[in-house]
Design a protein around this motif. Structure first.
Motif, PDB file in Angstrom:
ATOM      1  N   ALA A  53       0.715  -1.175  -0.144  1.00  0.00           N
ATOM      2  CA  ALA A  53       0.196  -0.040  -0.171  1.00  0.00           C
ATOM      3  C   ALA A  53       0.982   1.190   0.081  1.00  0.00           C
ATOM      4  O   ALA A  53       1.791   1.341   0.651  1.00  0.00           O
ATOM      5  N   PRO A  54       0.623   2.272  -0.727  1.00  0.00           N
ATOM      6  CA  PRO A  54       1.414   3.610  -0.849  1.00  0.00           C
ATOM      7  C   PRO A  54       0.947   4.107   0.441  1.00  0.00           C
ATOM      8  O   PRO A  54       0.059   4.120   1.034  1.00  0.00           O
ATOM      9  N   ASP A  55       2.042   5.299   0.392  1.00  0.00           N
ATOM     10  CA  ASP A  55       1.665   6.129   1.560  1.00  0.00           C
ATOM     11  C   ASP A  55       0.644   7.369   1.353  1.00  0.00           C
ATOM     12  O   ASP A  55      -0.069   8.073   1.933  1.00  0.00           O
ATOM     13  N   ALA A  56       0.801   7.621  -0.119  1.00  0.00           N
ATOM     14  CA  ALA A  56      -0.063   8.601  -0.565  1.00  0.00           C
ATOM     15  C   ALA A  56      -0.197   8.486  -2.016  1.00  0.00           C
ATOM     16  O   ALA A  56       0.604   7.824  -2.622  1.00  0.00           O
ATOM     17  N   VAL A  57      -1.092   8.906  -2.531  1.00  0.00           N
ATOM     18  CA  VAL A  57      -1.499   9.016  -4.102  1.00  0.00           C
ATOM     19  C   VAL A  57      -1.650  10.566  -4.599  1.00  0.00           C
ATOM     20  O   VAL A  57      -2.179  11.260  -3.933  1.00  0.00           O
ATOM     21  N   LEU A  58      -0.759  10.916  -5.589  1.00  0.00           N
ATOM     22  CA  LEU A  58      -0.637  12.206  -5.981  1.00  0.00           C
ATOM     23  C   LEU A  58      -1.787  12.199  -7.485  1.00  0.00           C
ATOM     24  O   LEU A  58      -1.446  11.196  -8.369  1.00  0.00           O
ATOM     25  N   LEU A  88      -8.611   4.348  -7.962  1.00  0.00           N
ATOM     26  CA  LEU A  88      -8.492   5.059  -6.660  1.00  0.00           C
ATOM     27  C   LEU A  88      -8.834   3.666  -5.606  1.00  0.00           C
ATOM     28  O   LEU A  88      -8.349   3.330  -4.494  1.00  0.00           O
ATOM     29  N   LYS A  89     -10.061   3.317  -5.954  1.00  0.00           N
ATOM     30  CA  LYS A  89     -10.718   2.082  -4.993  1.00  0.00           C
ATOM     31  C   LYS A  89      -9.750   0.868  -4.969  1.00  0.00           C
ATOM     32  O   LYS A  89      -9.964   0.048  -3.836  1.00  0.00           O
ATOM     33  N   ALA A  90      -9.245   0.681  -6.121  1.00  0.00           N
ATOM     34  CA  ALA A  90      -8.379  -0.537  -6.199  1.00  0.00           C
ATOM     35  C   ALA A  90      -7.088  -0.412  -5.542  1.00  0.00           C
ATOM     36  O   ALA A  90      -6.425  -1.468  -5.398  1.00  0.00           O
ATOM     37  N   VAL A  91      -6.722   0.640  -5.153  1.00  0.00           N
ATOM     38  CA  VAL A  91      -5.427   0.907  -4.379  1.00  0.00           C
ATOM     39  C   VAL A  91      -5.517   0.484  -3.042  1.00  0.00           C
ATOM     40  O   VAL A  91      -6.567   0.863  -2.396  1.00  0.00           O
ATOM     41  N   PRO A  92      -4.569  -0.368  -2.707  1.00  0.00           N
ATOM     42  CA  PRO A  92      -4.970  -1.069  -1.167  1.00  0.00           C
ATOM     43  C   PRO A  92      -4.397  -0.062  -0.183  1.00  0.00           C
ATOM     44  O   PRO A  92      -3.859   0.826  -0.633  1.00  0.00           O
ATOM     45  N   GLY A  93      -4.945  -0.436   1.082  1.00  0.00           N
ATOM     46  CA  GLY A  93      -4.483   0.465   2.293  1.00  0.00           C
ATOM     47  C   GLY A  93      -5.527   1.683   2.247  1.00  0.00           C
ATOM     48  O   GLY A  93      -6.640   1.659   1.584  1.00  0.00           O
ATOM     49  N   ASP A 140     -12.565  11.930   3.296  1.00  0.00           N
ATOM     50  CA  ASP A 140     -11.754  12.239   4.559  1.00  0.00           C
ATOM     51  C   ASP A 140     -10.015  12.170   4.416  1.00  0.00           C
ATOM     52  O   ASP A 140      -9.422  12.587   5.117  1.00  0.00           O
ATOM     53  N   ARG A 141      -9.762  11.383   3.374  1.00  0.00           N
ATOM     54  CA  ARG A 141      -8.153  11.170   3.189  1.00  0.00           C
ATOM     55  C   ARG A 141      -7.625  12.120   2.284  1.00  0.00           C
ATOM     56  O   ARG A 141      -6.428  12.137   2.120  1.00  0.00           O
ATOM     57  N   CYS A 142      -8.398  13.017   1.647  1.00  0.00           N
ATOM     58  CA  CYS A 142      -8.018  13.890   0.604  1.00  0.00           C
ATOM     59  C   CYS A 142      -7.213  15.124   1.255  1.00  0.00           C
ATOM     60  O   CYS A 142      -7.888  15.658   2.369  1.00  0.00           O
ATOM     61  N   VAL A 143      -6.360  15.614   0.658  1.00  0.00           N
ATOM     62  CA  VAL A 143      -5.586  16.763   0.980  1.00  0.00           C
ATOM     63  C   VAL A 143      -5.611  17.728  -0.250  1.00  0.00           C
ATOM     64  O   VAL A 143      -5.064  17.101  -1.389  1.00  0.00           O
TER      65      VAL A 143
END
Length: 258
Positions: free
Chosen positions: A49-54, A68-73, A97-100
């Motif tokens: 699982a990545p720490d963040a998605v850009l 995005l839904k398929a990204v683990p974690g 809620d995870r969005c920056v």
């Protein structure tokens, strides 16, 4: 010495690791998208699982909700300003809620990395069918080194202020037999972008993956050729840079400048 590594998974999807922190860019983890099919390479196989998605901008080949839904974690999602509501509607409040949300000129921290949103010369709308708009952007990631992920962009003067960089992930093509004159880089313009950003290493992206169904024989050089063409032009325009044309799933590891 610390290392930076990048794995290219086709189109603009890359896995970037720096200082023990992992980032996934513009994930497109499907075999089909509207009229496009994955014509080369496999779906991304993420090591963890990545720490963040850009997410660089709203276009569906960069901001793809099923991917995005398929990204683990439960990765942090760094998105253009205003996009969290779109994520909430499509994927639910937990994802929103995870969005920056950022615009060019702003930054955030992910683990040991500082992620700067920087300008991009590209249309910021979701598409002709949608009223949703936001400012397109790229990212400069600072950790052990400095990496620029261009997202999708044309040339613009301010990119000359991005460098010096250790690594540049530069879009050099597209997904169809034409490439608009504005808001995109072809192989030669990508080499000029490399000259401007003053990167020690460069990897071409945003080509050689998706192609319109039924059009495989139409201008195939625009599908397979941009990476090698970028390297050829870069040898002339940015002779001090090292260019690595990666295959799908291949990884480049570099040591950043001290």
């Amino acid at each position: 010495m610390s290392e930076i590594s990048v794995t290219w998974w086709g189109h603009s999807t890359t896995w970037l690791a720096d200082s023990g922190t992992t980032l996934l860019t513009d994930p497109l983890m499907t075999d089909r998208l509207f009229h496009l099919r994955r014509a080369l390479g496999d779906r991304p196989t993420l090591p963890t699982a990545p720490d963040a998605v850009l997410i660089s901008h709203l276009h569906a080949d960069h901001f793809h909700l099923p991917s995005l839904k398929a990204v683990p974690g439960e990765a942090q999602l760094i998105v253009p300003r205003g996009a969290a509501a779109f994520v909430a509607k499509g994927l639910g409040r937990g994802y929103a809620d995870r969005c920056v949300e950022l615009v060019p000129g702003e930054k955030t921290t992910v683990g040991e990395l500082t992620v700067h949103a920087v300008p991009a010369a590209h249309d910021g709308g979701r598409g002709a069918w949608s009223r949703m708009r936001s400012e397109a952007m790229g990212f400069i990631v600072e950790g052990a080194g400095r990496t620029w992920f261009g997202g999708d962009t044309g040339l613009f003067d301010a990119m000359s202020g991005f460098g010096p960089l250790d690594l540049a992930l530069i879009p050099v093509g597209g997904w169809g037999p034409t490439l608009g004159a504005e808001g995109h880089l072809d192989a030669e313009d990508g080499a000029e972008a490399l000259r401007r950003v003053k990167a020690a290493w460069a990897v071409p992206v945003h080509y050689g993956t998706f192609w319109p169904m039924g059009m495989g024989r139409i201008r195939p050089y625009m599908f397979s050729g941009p990476g090698k063409e970028f390297a050829r032009h870069a040898a002339k325009l940015a002779p001090g840079a090292e260019v690595r044309v990666l295959a799908h799933g291949e990884t480049l590891t570099i040591e950043p400048a001290a």
